[in-house]
Scaffold this motif. Structure first.
Motif, PDB file in Angstrom:
ATOM      1  N   THR A  21       9.302  13.653  10.585  1.00  0.00           N
ATOM      2  CA  THR A  21       9.631  12.344  11.129  1.00  0.00           C
ATOM      3  C   THR A  21       8.742  11.298  10.496  1.00  0.00           C
ATOM      4  OG1 THR A  21      10.316  13.283  13.249  1.00  0.00           O
ATOM      5  CG2 THR A  21       9.708  10.966  13.237  1.00  0.00           C
ATOM      6  N   CYS A  22       9.317  10.156  10.198  1.00  0.00           N
ATOM      7  CA  CYS A  22       8.546   9.028   9.665  1.00  0.00           C
ATOM      8  C   CYS A  22       8.847   7.800  10.507  1.00  0.00           C
ATOM      9  CB  CYS A  22       8.896   8.779   8.208  1.00  0.00           C
ATOM     10  SG  CYS A  22       8.138   7.291   7.518  1.00  0.00           S
ATOM     11  N   ALA A  23       7.891   7.398  11.289  1.00  0.00           N
ATOM     12  CA  ALA A  23       8.019   6.179  12.088  1.00  0.00           C
ATOM     13  C   ALA A  23       7.519   5.002  11.267  1.00  0.00           C
ATOM     14  CB  ALA A  23       7.219   6.316  13.367  1.00  0.00           C
ATOM     15  N   THR A  24       8.334   3.964  11.182  1.00  0.00           N
ATOM     16  CA  THR A  24       7.953   2.807  10.372  1.00  0.00           C
ATOM     17  C   THR A  24       7.839   1.556  11.231  1.00  0.00           C
ATOM     18  OG1 THR A  24      10.140   1.967   9.798  1.00  0.00           O
ATOM     19  CG2 THR A  24       9.310   3.834   8.513  1.00  0.00           C
ATOM     20  N   SER A  25       7.127   0.573  10.711  1.00  0.00           N
ATOM     21  CA  SER A  25       7.004  -0.704  11.390  1.00  0.00           C
ATOM     22  C   SER A  25       6.594  -1.763  10.374  1.00  0.00           C
ATOM     23  CB  SER A  25       5.982  -0.629  12.528  1.00  0.00           C
ATOM     24  OG  SER A  25       4.698  -0.290  12.029  1.00  0.00           O
ATOM     25  N   GLY A  26       6.801  -3.020  10.738  1.00  0.00           N
ATOM     26  CA  GLY A  26       6.332  -4.120   9.910  1.00  0.00           C
ATOM     27  C   GLY A  26       7.318  -4.645   8.886  1.00  0.00           C
ATOM     28  N   PHE A  29      13.543  -2.297   8.598  1.00  0.00           N
ATOM     29  CA  PHE A  29      13.891  -0.933   8.179  1.00  0.00           C
ATOM     30  C   PHE A  29      15.367  -0.790   7.824  1.00  0.00           C
ATOM     31  CE2 PHE A  29      13.315   3.606   8.044  1.00  0.00           C
ATOM     32  CZ  PHE A  29      14.462   4.177   8.600  1.00  0.00           C
ATOM     33  N   ARG A  30      16.241  -1.362   8.626  1.00  0.00           N
ATOM     34  CA  ARG A  30      17.670  -1.141   8.450  1.00  0.00           C
ATOM     35  C   ARG A  30      18.203  -1.755   7.155  1.00  0.00           C
ATOM     36  NH1 ARG A  30      20.536  -1.936  12.847  1.00  0.00           N
ATOM     37  NH2 ARG A  30      18.734  -1.918  14.263  1.00  0.00           N
ATOM     38  N   SER A  31      17.417  -2.579   6.499  1.00  0.00           N
ATOM     39  CA  SER A  31      17.856  -3.242   5.272  1.00  0.00           C
ATOM     40  C   SER A  31      17.471  -2.481   4.005  1.00  0.00           C
ATOM     41  CB  SER A  31      17.276  -4.656   5.195  1.00  0.00           C
ATOM     42  OG  SER A  31      17.793  -5.459   6.223  1.00  0.00           O
ATOM     43  N   TYR A  32      16.708  -1.409   4.153  1.00  0.00           N
ATOM     44  CA  TYR A  32      16.144  -0.716   2.999  1.00  0.00           C
ATOM     45  C   TYR A  32      16.674   0.701   2.845  1.00  0.00           C
ATOM     46  CZ  TYR A  32      12.667  -4.364   2.296  1.00  0.00           C
ATOM     47  OH  TYR A  32      12.039  -5.557   2.024  1.00  0.00           O
ATOM     48  N   ALA A  33      17.026   1.060   1.619  1.00  0.00           N
ATOM     49  CA  ALA A  33      17.203   2.463   1.307  1.00  0.00           C
ATOM     50  C   ALA A  33      15.833   3.127   1.403  1.00  0.00           C
ATOM     51  CB  ALA A  33      17.785   2.638  -0.087  1.00  0.00           C
ATOM     52  N   MET A  34      15.817   4.347   1.919  1.00  0.00           N
ATOM     53  CA  MET A  34      14.551   5.022   2.171  1.00  0.00           C
ATOM     54  C   MET A  34      14.530   6.400   1.511  1.00  0.00           C
ATOM     55  SD  MET A  34      12.639   3.010   4.006  1.00  0.00           S
ATOM     56  CE  MET A  34      11.393   4.184   4.550  1.00  0.00           C
ATOM     57  N   SER A  35      13.340   6.854   1.202  1.00  0.00           N
ATOM     58  CA  SER A  35      13.185   8.138   0.525  1.00  0.00           C
ATOM     59  C   SER A  35      12.043   8.950   1.124  1.00  0.00           C
ATOM     60  CB  SER A  35      12.875   7.920  -0.956  1.00  0.00           C
ATOM     61  OG  SER A  35      13.945   7.310  -1.639  1.00  0.00           O
ATOM     62  N   TYR A  94       3.998  15.551   2.406  1.00  0.00           N
ATOM     63  CA  TYR A  94       5.252  14.812   2.385  1.00  0.00           C
ATOM     64  C   TYR A  94       5.029  13.392   2.893  1.00  0.00           C
ATOM     65  CZ  TYR A  94       7.888  18.992   1.241  1.00  0.00           C
ATOM     66  OH  TYR A  94       8.395  20.105   0.597  1.00  0.00           O
ATOM     67  N   PHE A  95       5.596  12.435   2.175  1.00  0.00           N
ATOM     68  CA  PHE A  95       5.476  11.017   2.482  1.00  0.00           C
ATOM     69  C   PHE A  95       6.861  10.388   2.568  1.00  0.00           C
ATOM     70  CE2 PHE A  95       0.952  10.708   1.373  1.00  0.00           C
ATOM     71  CZ  PHE A  95       0.785  11.759   0.478  1.00  0.00           C
ATOM     72  N   CYS A  96       6.972   9.330   3.341  1.00  0.00           N
ATOM     73  CA  CYS A  96       8.181   8.514   3.294  1.00  0.00           C
ATOM     74  C   CYS A  96       7.810   7.126   2.785  1.00  0.00           C
ATOM     75  CB  CYS A  96       8.836   8.414   4.658  1.00  0.00           C
ATOM     76  SG  CYS A  96       7.977   7.381   5.833  1.00  0.00           S
ATOM     77  N   ASN A  97       8.795   6.460   2.210  1.00  0.00           N
ATOM     78  CA  ASN A  97       8.606   5.104   1.738  1.00  0.00           C
ATOM     79  C   ASN A  97       9.971   4.554   1.336  1.00  0.00           C
ATOM     80  OD1 ASN A  97       7.360   2.704   0.505  1.00  0.00           O
ATOM     81  ND2 ASN A  97       5.510   3.922   0.488  1.00  0.00           N
ATOM     82  N   THR A  98      10.002   3.333   0.892  1.00  0.00           N
ATOM     83  CA  THR A  98      11.262   2.764   0.430  1.00  0.00           C
ATOM     84  C   THR A  98      11.709   3.447  -0.862  1.00  0.00           C
ATOM     85  OG1 THR A  98      10.048   1.022  -0.684  1.00  0.00           O
ATOM     86  CG2 THR A  98      10.848   0.545   1.535  1.00  0.00           C
ATOM     87  N   GLY A 108       2.896  -2.464  -0.520  1.00  0.00           N
ATOM     88  CA  GLY A 108       1.748  -1.858  -1.178  1.00  0.00           C
ATOM     89  C   GLY A 108       1.184  -0.639  -0.489  1.00  0.00           C
ATOM     90  N   SER A 109       1.784  -0.216   0.616  1.00  0.00           N
ATOM     91  CA  SER A 109       1.141   0.824   1.401  1.00  0.00           C
ATOM     92  C   SER A 109       1.926   2.123   1.418  1.00  0.00           C
ATOM     93  CB  SER A 109       0.952   0.330   2.843  1.00  0.00           C
ATOM     94  OG  SER A 109       2.206   0.063   3.440  1.00  0.00           O
ATOM     95  N   TRP A 110       1.192   3.215   1.610  1.00  0.00           N
ATOM     96  CA  TRP A 110       1.724   4.535   1.871  1.00  0.00           C
ATOM     97  C   TRP A 110       1.077   5.038   3.162  1.00  0.00           C
ATOM     98  CZ3 TRP A 110       5.201   7.450  -1.152  1.00  0.00           C
ATOM     99  CH2 TRP A 110       5.544   6.893  -2.388  1.00  0.00           C
ATOM    100  N   GLY A 111       1.785   5.924   3.827  1.00  0.00           N
ATOM    101  CA  GLY A 111       1.199   6.564   4.996  1.00  0.00           C
ATOM    102  C   GLY A 111       0.242   7.675   4.588  1.00  0.00           C
ATOM    103  N   GLN A 112      -0.258   8.388   5.576  1.00  0.00           N
ATOM    104  CA  GLN A 112      -1.193   9.473   5.299  1.00  0.00           C
ATOM    105  C   GLN A 112      -0.479  10.752   4.895  1.00  0.00           C
ATOM    106  OE1 GLN A 112      -0.159   8.723   8.288  1.00  0.00           O
ATOM    107  NE2 GLN A 112       0.379  10.703   9.189  1.00  0.00           N
ATOM    108  N   GLY A 113       0.818  10.802   5.123  1.00  0.00           N
ATOM    109  CA  GLY A 113       1.588  11.989   4.807  1.00  0.00           C
ATOM    110  C   GLY A 113       1.433  13.066   5.862  1.00  0.00           C
TER     111      GLY A 113
END
Length: 120
Positions: A21-26, A29-35, A94-98, A108-113
């Motif tokens: 699971t990848c919880a996002t904020s800021g 989200f609904r406007s971006y393709a995600m990977s 494993y990481f999520c991002n746009t 400019g950011s990545w999560g901790q994975g």
């Protein structure tokens, strides 16, 4: 502030399953393709799977086709990765991002994975 918070990893035996699971904020989200991406020890971060902003299309690298499923809930700004029939070569953080974040990150950011370890 853009944030990606990955969770759901763990130690699993070959053939097992996990759901990330990848919880996002800021950001919108609904406007971006995600990977989803992953980085194995000593290797470069690589793309695993991508979904369009409305799940109209999904794509997977050959190594995970037929085993992994990417999905999203735009009402929760959350991305998922269902991983079945896991193999030792799937061991990675494993990481999520746009979409395209490896070379042209929207932010400019990545999560901790989240660490996935496949071992008997």
């Amino acid at each position: 502030q853009v944030q990606f918070v990955e969770s759901g990893g763990g130690l699993v035996q070959p053939g097992g399953s996990l759901r990330l699971t990848c919880a996002t904020s800021g950001f919108n989200f609904r406007s971006y393709a995600m990977s989803w991406y992953r980085q194995a020890p000593g290797k470069r971060r690589e793309l695993v799977a991508t979904t369009t902003h409305n799940e109209g299309s999904t794509n997977y690298v050959d190594a995970v086709k037929g085993r992994f499923t990417i999905s999203r809930d735009n009402t929760k700004s959350t991305l998922y990765l269902q991983m079945n029939n896991l193999q030792p070569e799937d061991t990675a953080v494993y990481f999520c991002n746009t979409k395209g974040a490896l070379h042209n990150p929207a932010f400019g950011s990545w999560g901790q994975g989240t660490q996935v370890t496949v071992s008997s």
